[in-house]
Write an enzyme that holds these catalytic residues in place. Structure first.
Site, short mmCIF file in Angstrom:
data_model
loop_
_atom_site.label_atom_id
_atom_site.label_comp_id
_atom_site.label_asym_id
_atom_site.label_seq_id
_atom_site.Cartn_x
_atom_site.Cartn_y
_atom_site.Cartn_z
N LYS A 80 14.91 -2.74 -4.79
CA LYS A 80 15.94 -1.96 -5.46
C LYS A 80 16.92 -2.91 -6.20
O LYS A 80 16.53 -3.54 -7.14
CB LYS A 80 16.64 -1.06 -4.46
CG LYS A 80 15.67 -0.32 -3.50
CD LYS A 80 14.70 0.62 -4.17
CE LYS A 80 13.58 1.13 -3.28
NZ LYS A 80 13.98 1.70 -2.00
N TYR A 83 16.57 6.84 4.83
CA TYR A 83 15.48 6.78 3.86
C TYR A 83 14.26 7.49 4.47
O TYR A 83 13.92 7.24 5.63
CB TYR A 83 15.17 5.31 3.56
CG TYR A 83 13.97 5.11 2.69
CD1 TYR A 83 14.02 5.44 1.34
CD2 TYR A 83 12.79 4.61 3.21
CE1 TYR A 83 12.91 5.26 0.54
CE2 TYR A 83 11.67 4.44 2.41
CZ TYR A 83 11.74 4.76 1.07
OH TYR A 83 10.65 4.59 0.29
N ARG A 97 1.78 -18.16 5.22
CA ARG A 97 2.23 -17.00 6.03
C ARG A 97 3.44 -17.40 6.87
O ARG A 97 4.33 -16.60 7.13
CB ARG A 97 1.10 -16.45 6.91
CG ARG A 97 1.60 -15.40 7.90
CD ARG A 97 0.54 -14.42 8.40
NE ARG A 97 -0.76 -14.99 8.63
CZ ARG A 97 -1.10 -15.75 9.68
NH1 ARG A 97 -0.22 -16.03 10.61
NH2 ARG A 97 -2.33 -16.22 9.79
N ASP A 126 20.85 -0.75 7.19
CA ASP A 126 20.08 -0.82 5.95
C ASP A 126 21.10 -0.83 4.81
O ASP A 126 21.78 0.16 4.56
CB ASP A 126 19.14 0.38 5.84
CG ASP A 126 18.25 0.33 4.60
OD1 ASP A 126 18.69 -0.25 3.58
OD2 ASP A 126 17.13 0.86 4.63
C1 LIG Z 1 13.28 2.05 -0.86
C2 LIG Z 1 13.97 1.96 0.44
C3 LIG Z 1 13.32 1.49 1.58
C4 LIG Z 1 11.86 1.09 1.58
O1 LIG Z 1 11.62 0.01 0.73
P1 LIG Z 1 10.23 -0.27 -0.04
O2 LIG Z 1 10.50 -1.55 -0.74
O3 LIG Z 1 9.99 0.89 -0.96
O4 LIG Z 1 9.17 -0.38 0.99
C5 LIG Z 1 14.07 1.39 2.75
N1 LIG Z 1 15.36 1.76 2.80
C6 LIG Z 1 16.00 2.25 1.71
C7 LIG Z 1 17.44 2.65 1.83
C8 LIG Z 1 15.34 2.36 0.51
O5 LIG Z 1 15.97 2.85 -0.56
#
Ligand SMILES: *Cc1c(COP(=O)(O)O)cnc(C)c1O
Length: 382
Positions: free
Chosen positions: A199, A102, A50, A174
């Site tokens: 992603k 998001y 962890r 982000d």
């Molecule tokens: C998908 C996404 C998230 C969240 O991510 P997860 O891996 O699905 O928890 C946050 N910000 C953006 C811009 C995203 O596309």
């Protein structure tokens, strides 16, 4: 001197090979929960997974090398990273966010964030005056997505960094939509970069992960303390899958972006499409700013159909393209933001942003561009 990004995707910032006794070329998966102590008060550097694990450390160093970060912490999902980030703040703190974040981040702020006493303003951050107007003595951070999800609005990161500095705010970006291959917010003045590694970084629609990359040691220590305490870290095997995905980030991004531009132009010319939102088109209002702060516009496109019927027909008729949430992987995916990613965003807010029943979001994948276009063409036929 720092190596080119293609090389950093494969080797991080290191001296081209890690020190493995057996000369393994792929970094080993340390599938262990705990580590033996070599003596009382002595450690190999790893005590419990962890807190840290060699495979995770290798991944975190790689992402730091890509983002130009001082340090990075890997989380089990993007949302685990986003929620760890908001643990930096406490009751009474005020945060200014991009209006079309998001959907999961909006939900987090409006439920758990609110319970924890965070005050949040969602503003159109493409308009710097609106950010300035909302700053008050309790404001602690700007939270930006650019290009945003799903409207592809572009926010000027240089201008935000200047405001953040002048007002002692943290600038949090982000960077999921462009990935570190195309945009590096820390180099533009951001304090924290967030990724949903699920992603583009993973790139294969097969692994969930999230990252917080920090510009300073001080922030990194706070984030590590939160990660260790709340425990939402990334497991060793998933760290290895992420390392494997990142190796091909540069070629994937290049080709997906090339495909996306062709698809965007094709959609623009289609009689059933009334508007295309893609920051790589010169007529996009954010085109120039995006060009200044990023090395490309990525492979996410949103578009508006002439009617709700057309939008629904496309979702039901696509064959190769999958009607599914998520983005950034080898397979092209199409999403209905109003019912999927942004379903929990209050309706009035959705309507104001333009997230309506005629809006579709396409993540352009690595298939041959002719096949992607052919699939959209047949799906648009009545
Ligand atoms: C998908 C996404 C998230 C969240 O991510 P997860 O891996 O699905 O928890 C946050 N910000 C953006 C811009 C995203 O596309």
């Amino acid at each position: 001197m720092r190596k080119p990004i293609e090389t950093r995707c494969i080797h991080g910032n290191s001296d081209f090979s890690f020190q493995d006794a057996n000369k393994a070329v792929s970094f080993p998966i340390y599938q262990t929960a705990t580590f033996g102590h070599i003596g009382v008060g002595q450690s190999t550097g790893y005590d419990y997974t962890r807190v840290q694990n060699p495979t995770r450390e290798r991944l975190e160093e790689t992402v730091s090398a890509l983002e130009g970060a001082c340090d990075t912490v890997a989380f089990s999902t993007g949302m685990a990273a986003v929620s760890a980030c908001f643990e930096l703040f406490g009751a009474g703190d005020h945060i200014i966010c991009s209006a079309d974040l998001y959907g999961g981040a909006t939900r987090l702020l409006q439920t758990i964030g609110q319970k924890n006493g965070l005050a949040v303003d969602f503003v159109d951050t493409t308009d710097i005056a609106q950010i300035l107007a909302r700053i008050n003595p309790h404001t602690k951070a700007l939270y930006i997505e650019t290009p945003s999800n799903p409207m592809m609005n572009v926010t000027d990161l240089h201008a935000c960094a200047k405001i953040a500095k002048e007002n002692a705010l943290l600038l949090i970006v982000d960077n999921t939509f462009l990935s570190p291959y195309l945009q590096n917010p820390i180099e533009l003045g951001a304090d924290i970069v967030i990724h949903s590694g699920t992603k583009f970084l993973s790139g294969h629609n097969d692994t969930l992960s999230g990252f917080l990359s920090c510009a300073s040691q001080e922030l990194a220590e706070q984030v590590r303390m939160i990660a260790k305490t709340t425990g939402g870290i990334l497991a060793p095997f998933d760290c290895w899958l992420m390392l494997r995905g990142i190796k091909t980030l540069s070629i994937r991004m290049e080709r997906q972006q090339e495909n996306a531009l062709q698809v965007a132009r094709w959609l623009e010319a289609h009689p059933k499409i009334s508007k295309v939102y893609y920051a790589g088109l010169p007529e996009h209002p954010g085109y120039e700013i995006n060009r200044k702060q990023a090395r490309g516009a990525g492979s996410m496109i949103s578009f508006r159909t002439d009617s709700v019927e057309t939008a629904r027909r496309v979702l039901e008729k696509v064959k190769m393209i999958t009607f599914a949430e998520s983005l950034g992987g080898t397979e092209s995916l199409i999403t209905y933001p109003v019912l999927q990613t942004h379903n929990d965003v209050p309706e009035a807010m959705r309507a104001r942003l333009g997230i309506t029943e005629t809006l579709l979001r396409l993540s352009v994948g690595l298939e041959h561009v002719d096949d992607i276009i052919a699939d959209l063409a047949q799906a648009l036929e009545e």
